[in-house]
Enzyme design. Sequence first.
Site, PDB file in Angstrom:
ATOM      1  CG  HIS A  15     -13.086   4.021   2.720  1.00 36.24           C
ATOM      2  ND1 HIS A  15     -13.855   5.005   3.324  1.00 36.24           N
ATOM      3  CD2 HIS A  15     -11.805   4.299   3.020  1.00 36.24           C
ATOM      4  CE1 HIS A  15     -13.056   5.845   3.950  1.00 36.24           C
ATOM      5  NE2 HIS A  15     -11.804   5.440   3.780  1.00 36.24           N
ATOM      6  CD  GLU A  43      -8.992  -0.884   3.634  1.00 35.47           C
ATOM      7  OE1 GLU A  43      -8.535  -0.600   4.759  1.00 35.47           O
ATOM      8  OE2 GLU A  43      -9.262  -0.028   2.784  1.00 35.47           O
ATOM      9  NE  ARG A  97      -6.097   1.534  -0.255  1.00 36.25           N
ATOM     10  CZ  ARG A  97      -6.154   2.706   0.341  1.00 36.25           C
ATOM     11  NH1 ARG A  97      -5.105   3.175   0.968  1.00 36.25           N
ATOM     12  NH2 ARG A  97      -7.257   3.397   0.320  1.00 36.25           N
ATOM     13  NE  ARG A 136     -10.262  13.321   2.925  1.00 40.60           N
ATOM     14  CZ  ARG A 136     -10.176  11.996   2.965  1.00 40.60           C
ATOM     15  NH1 ARG A 136     -11.254  11.250   3.159  1.00 40.60           N
ATOM     16  NH2 ARG A 136      -9.019  11.400   2.802  1.00 40.60           N
ATOM     17  CG  ASN A 159      -1.839   1.128   1.327  1.00 43.00           C
ATOM     18  OD1 ASN A 159      -1.783   2.042   0.495  1.00 43.00           O
ATOM     19  ND2 ASN A 159      -2.711   1.100   2.316  1.00 43.00           N
TER      20      ASN A 159
END
Length: 396
Positions: free
Chosen positions: A180, A383, A91, A240, A7
């Site tokens: 996601h 993940e 990823r 955010r 990743n």
Amino acid sequence: MKILVLNCGSSSLKYQLFNMDDESVMAKGLVEKIGLPDSLLTHQPAGGEKVKIATEIPNHSVAIELVVNALLDEKHGVIRDMKEIDAVGHRTVHGGTTFTQSCRITDAVVAEMERLVELAPLHNPPGILGIRACEEKIPGVPMVGVFDTSFHQTMDAAHYLYGLPYELFEKYQLRKYGFHGTSHRFVSMRCRELLGNPAESKIITCHLGNGSSLAAVKDGKVIDTSMGFTPLEGLVMGTRCGDLDPAILPYLMRKEGLDADGIDKLINKKSGLLGVSGVSSDMRDIEDAAKNGNERAQIALDMFVKTVLRYIGAYAAELNGVDAIVFTAGIGENGIAMRENICRNLSYLGVEFDAKANDCRGKEVEISKPGSKVRVFVIPTNEELMIARDTKELVQ
Ligand code: ADP
């Protein structure tokens, strides 16, 4: 079969080596501050001590070389020969509309990923660097790309289009993509197993972390998700802002004299829980501050709960009912009070909340009472394992 999962971020690289015979993690680690002063590799073999290696790591290629050397090391390594790595799973953030599933990486795939950089200028370039570095340092090993957006590609136009002129969608591929996806896929699949693999299922998955998103998953397919063209849309997140009246943006640009980059930074890095509370982007800090009477921290907490509830309500309506709700990621797996605050407001849907079962962190557990019309689960996301499984399937 041994699979290395990577990743890559712009200045970091996380890795895990899986033995896919039993899906166990043989070693994992993190390279930090690539291309910066004080770069560092932290490597941990399964069941062993963490090893820290501080050395100059100017680029991703050197980072991969260090990772391979750490995996091969006599003392803290877990393999004898680089050839033991059967495949690498990467990823990758943005697959656009091209990558509806994970795929074997070829030159054509990399070229398409390069084209998609326009859609994800921050996120896709590090993934491509990681792929190039592997081609150089582990030549010949098959590679697979697993995209964060793929799982959401089942949305129909009514869900992915914005209320903007259609020509802009055609011109710029301006639409909702969602993110996601690998996490939503992993936990929704596990949830369906826990429900007994029914042919029909209506599941709302809540990935609540630093970045947060919800997905409405019908019979294993996403029909809607809260992140959009970028990961900014939807919930109030760490830094955010989430959903906004879009007219605020030109208003603020004029009032504050901000250009496009300035407003982008404001809504991505200085807003959300951090911006509202003035305390931190981290949920634990916000909870502590709220407990100590910080009013703005309390408002930030309440906003977070409110936006999760709003999306659960919206998705229950879009799904025309819901069988199960899943909590995952940092806040979803560990935020006992947060889960309780959310679930106590879901009795109208038929959620019977079990406070005792909810009193745990980071474990798979059902937090609704037996017989609850809507079942609620905490399912730790993984993940990396999802990427390793896809990689195994595609290279076999
Ligand atoms: P990322 O999106 O960076 O992968 P994570 O999924 O690790 O983030 O989630 C990070 C968030 O999880 C932070 O806001 C952190 O405060 C929160 N978190 C971690 N542990 C707890 C806890 N015990 N209670 C509440 N929130 C927690």
